[in-house]
Design an enzyme around this catalytic site. Structure first.
Site, PDB file in Angstrom:
ATOM      1  CB  SER A 168      42.141  46.317  42.299  1.00 25.43           C
ATOM      2  OG  SER A 168      41.535  46.916  41.182  1.00 25.43           O
ATOM      3  CE  LYS A 220      34.798  64.727  25.340  1.00 23.65           C
ATOM      4  NZ  LYS A 220      36.189  64.255  25.218  1.00 23.65           N
TER       5      LYS A 220
END
Length: 338
Positions: A168, A220
């Site tokens: 990763s 948001k």
């Protein structure tokens, strides 16, 4: 039972004493630290050629008799004398370490080490990073990878050595190397993005607890822990993950164009041998093998930027170690008695 009660009492007294000492020393350190600047750090430089030489000499001393050892030392001294007469034209290898956690905390030391070596290193030299990381936060590993990109941009050869894992975010860093050397059973890949969180909204509703989420901006908040998640929010969250994944893929493909990126960017991991077949790495071997070989024809220097710990931090580490040793000692004794 009497023995257990006695040890519990002893442990409580020990913990109380350690905490009391810690409080007093912290107070003293706080008074001494007033008005002083925050401790900085320093760059430590170790010549690994000397380290390898000492290992060899120790082995020779154990294997050879006195006459053989004396003859060998005489021969080595003569060779070293001849070597000193030659002009210094060896290239330099700068060795760095990165042991990554989820926040890529080692980036702070890495950025200072790179800043230092870039003041002296030339394209004739080489930088070797011994990398160990299973990945973590995207922005943290993005910054760590950007530090390594500074080396590439300066035209200095960069080699990444992976002994255990570079997955990763760890592989995001590794792919920047012009050469990636992996141990046969190191874990590599995991070119993907994952996010997960619990949601306890139904539990709150069951107990008649309301949780309000107020935002300015439609997205948001997409998914939350306490609020009621919507399908639209899930779709947006997935879209954001897909965008991040595509950026990750583009980044890896930029530095390793030989990869079939869609075949390896599935989130899977591979051991070193399989990773070599997929061109995730360039050769198999350990960092020890690579560096000892480099030391035969180059000057090899290990760089480590160490932060100076404040007195409070040193006290905290010492106290923590003392408590840990006490607990482990008691646990060991109880285990033997069982």
């Amino acid at each position: 039972m009497e023995f257990l009660a006695e040890y519990a009492s002893f442990l409580a007294k020990t913990a109380t004493l350690v905490i009391a000492i810690l409080i007093v020393l912290s107070a003293i350190a706080g008074l001494r630290g007033k008005g002083r600047r925050k401790p900085g750090g320093q760059l430590q430089v170790t010549r690994l050629n000397t380290f390898y030489k000492e290992l060899r000499e120790r082995l020779e001393s154990g294997l050879l008799d006195k006459a053989q050892l004396k003859a060998l030392r005489k021969q080595q001294a003569k060779a070293e004398k001849q070597e000193k007469k030659k002009p210094e034209d060896k290239r330099r290898v700068f060795v760095l370490d990165f042991d990554g956690d989820i926040k890529a905390s080692a980036t702070e030391s890495l950025r200072n080490e790179i800043t230092a070596l870039l003041t002296l290193a030339t394209p004739r030299d080489e930088v070797v990073l011994r990398l160990e990381s299973g990945g973590g936060l995207v922005h943290s590993y993005g910054l760590a990878a950007s530090q390594l990109a500074r080396i590439r941009e300066a035209g200095i050869p960069l080699t990444i050595c992976i002994d255990k894992v570079a997955a990763s975010g760890g592989y995001m860093m590794a792919c920047i190397g012009e050469k990636i050397v992996s141990a046969p059973f190191a874990v590599l890949g995991s070119i993907g993005v994952v996010a997960q969180m619990p949601n306890v909204n139904r539990l709150l509703k069951k107990h008649d607890i309301d949780f309000e989420v107020v935002t300015a901006g439609e997205y948001k908040r997409t998914l939350t822990v306490f609020g009621e998640n919507t399908e639209k929010g899930r779709e947006k969250f997935q879209e954001d993950l897909d965008v991040t994944h595509q950026l990750f893929k583009d980044f890896v493909a930029r530095y390793r164009p030989q990869l079939h990126i869609d075949e390896v960017a599935t989130g899977e991991v591979w051991l070193g041998v399989a990773a070599l077949n997929r061109q995730l790495v360039d050769e198999l071997g350990t960092s020890d093998e690579y560096l000892s070989r480099s030391a035969r024809e180059a000057n090899v220097f290990h760089l480590h930027y160490a932060e100076r710990k404040s007195l409070q931090e040193r006290i905290g580490v010492a106290a923590s170690g003392a408590v840990e040793n006490t607990v482990l000692g008691l646990w060991s004794k109880l285990g033997r008695l069982r």
